[in-house]
Scaffold this motif. Structure first.
Motif: not given
Lengths: 148, 79
Positions: A66-67, A69-70, A74, A94, A101-102, A105-106, A108, A145
């Protein structure tokens, strides 16, 4: 990055404090709650069991993905043991420079927790019966995802 | 060879234990799971499970070595 399996009550306010950063312009969190029903049955409680060693490896891998990719920071905290209705079973936090992005990512992270984290739950019903849940496929996950 | 089998969730409940040591001669995960399934009435087919060897997800055709730990993992249902 924070990953934790805990037998303690999850307190989101405390976890939020750990995410504070002067470089972050946005914070998004997700809480998974124990609800009182599933598939037509009245649920009194959930029991969660985790494979801790492997959970740590996979949980950190999900956060790392996640970190990357976005471009976010997190965290995941997942509770195990016996939970009551309205307890928080899982918390995801996140932060990022910008809100877009948050959110992404959340989602994901929770989608991948549901499918990949080695944790299992058993439902305890109001009539005293119990059942291990066989899959998490409620249709909520974004298929994009889950393509690794 | 000596293998430590770890049990989680439904499999731990059915086996009534969280781990045990087994002496095995066949290095295949399939053979080990077949024995355990028969002993504890596990409902899942081998192909329905993921496998962890020494705390790492592993291929179903991984060959066991003396001292390994093994866990058979039903579909995850966390969150």
């Amino acid at each position: 990055m924070l990953f934790r399996i805990t037998g303690e009550i999850i307190v989101p306010e405390k976890l939020r404090q750990t995410m504070l950063s002067s470089s972050a312009g946005a914070y998004c969190s997700y809480e998974g709650w124990v609800r009182d029903h599933n598939e037509g049955k009245d649920v009194n409680a959930l029991h969660y069991s985790a494979y801790r060693e492997l959970s740590h490896t996979i949980g950190c891998k999900i956060l790392d993905e996640a970190e990357s990719k976005f471009k976010v920071k997190s965290a995941i905290v997942h509770r195990v043991g016996d939970l009551s209705v309205a307890d928080i079973a899982v918390w995801v936090g996140v932060t990022a420079h910008h809100r877009g992005d948050t959110f992404l990512a959340c989602r994901y992270i929770i989608d991948n927790i549901k499918h990949r984290l080695p944790v299992w739950k058993k439902e305890v019903y109001s009539n005293g019966e119990e059942k291990w849940i066989e899959n998490n496929h409620c249709g909520c996950s974004d298929p994009k995802n889950l393509q690794l | 060879m000596e293998i430590t089998v770890l049990y989680f969730g439904q499999l731990a409940e059915l086996a009534k234990k969280s781990e045990e040591t087994k002496d095995v001669f066949d290095p295949s995960l399939y053979a080990l799971y077949a024995d355990l399934r028969k002993a504890y009435n596990f409902p899942q087919e081998f192909t329905q499970l993921q496998v962890a060897v020494n705390h790492q997800l592993s291929a179903h055709n991984t060959e066991l070595c003396d001292g390994d730990s093994v866990a058979f993992l039903p579909p995850m249902t966390g969150g």
